[in-house]
Enzyme design. Sequence first.
Site, PDB file in Angstrom:
ATOM      1  N   GLY A 129      51.504  22.900  64.775  1.00 32.61           N
ATOM      2  CA  GLY A 129      52.406  21.839  65.226  1.00 32.61           C
ATOM      3  C   GLY A 129      53.332  21.365  64.142  1.00 32.61           C
ATOM      4  CG  MET A 157      56.114  18.749  58.549  1.00 39.24           C
ATOM      5  SD  MET A 157      57.651  18.624  57.635  1.00 39.24           S
ATOM      6  CE  MET A 157      57.080  18.666  55.985  1.00 39.24           C
ATOM      7  N   GLY A 185      49.736  15.098  63.127  1.00 42.46           N
ATOM      8  CA  GLY A 185      48.320  14.754  63.007  1.00 42.46           C
ATOM      9  C   GLY A 185      47.416  15.949  62.770  1.00 42.46           C
ATOM     10  CG  ASP A 235      45.740  20.382  55.608  1.00 40.98           C
ATOM     11  OD1 ASP A 235      46.319  20.805  56.626  1.00 40.98           O
ATOM     12  OD2 ASP A 235      45.828  19.201  55.230  1.00 40.98           O
ATOM     13  CD  GLU A 236      50.319  20.763  54.517  1.00 43.65           C
ATOM     14  OE1 GLU A 236      51.260  21.499  54.867  1.00 43.65           O
ATOM     15  OE2 GLU A 236      50.212  19.588  54.879  1.00 43.65           O
ATOM     16  CD  GLN A 290      52.575  24.601  56.031  1.00 48.05           C
ATOM     17  OE1 GLN A 290      51.506  24.657  56.620  1.00 48.05           O
ATOM     18  NE2 GLN A 290      52.981  23.516  55.410  1.00 48.05           N
ATOM     19  CB  CYS A 315      65.468  10.613  71.727  1.00 46.48           C
ATOM     20  SG  CYS A 315      64.345  11.993  71.992  1.00 46.48           S
ATOM     21  CB  CYS A 373      62.644  16.263  71.023  1.00 47.42           C
ATOM     22  SG  CYS A 373      64.335  15.738  71.295  1.00 47.42           S
TER      23      CYS A 373
END
Length: 214
Positions: free
Chosen positions: A17, A19, A22, A91-92, A94, A151, A186
């Site tokens: 997901g 940044m 969560g 974690d992290e 990527q 938004c 988004c």
Amino acid sequence: MAMLRHARSGWIEVIAGVMFSGKSEELIRRVRRALIAGRRVQLFKSHLDDRYGGQFRISSHDGRQIDAEPVSNSTEVAEKVHPETQVVAIDEAQFLDDGICEVADALADARMRVIVAGTDMDFRGEPFGPMGLLLARAERIDKLSAICVVCGDPATKNQRLIDGKPAPAEGPTIQVGGAESYEARCRRCHEVPKRDRAQGELVLRRGEEGWEGV
Ligand code: ADP
Ligand code: ZN
């Protein structure tokens, strides 16, 4: 009972997901519950992530706690995992290399539960590092969304900003120590300028001056 537990196979679960969605919170929740269950857990994080000022400690209410071990590549993960470990959390992810896929597979084959959290898209919306491959190999995937800061809709994209303006697509995927910042946005509010106008004009002018065939 002990035999049953021993016979269980391992698996890979990915928490993906944008940044601020969560992912770390969810990873911490899963690790905390594994500690409550009395599992032997090891926690790793990319050395590129300094959100916790070098410290990333997870404690459970019953006083058990573990510190994250910083790693710079997949080989370090493989070397640091103890054979008796039951749960490996990263974690992290990527920021790691594609080799983490084989390492995660090998650990799952060795009956470990492998929990990997990471941003699956870079600021352009392209697969980030090994995350796409990890998602393909995972037994379980959870893709979390954040809140679009423009938004208020669910956010699925990482917006990179430089001096408050959307950063162009040409920048490096990983910018270490840069002056850029990030927002969750988004699809509609996400902006990635393809090339700045000045650069585009330069390419055109070079064409006119007879750069063809160079
Ligand atoms: P991740 O690991 O996915 O980057 P974290 O677990 O570190 O996310 O942080 C998630 C927390 O960030 C949320 O619980 C919330 O308090 C906070 N947060 C800040 N900005 C946003 C946003 N735009 N949308 C959702 N949560 C946000
Ligand atoms: Zn939006």
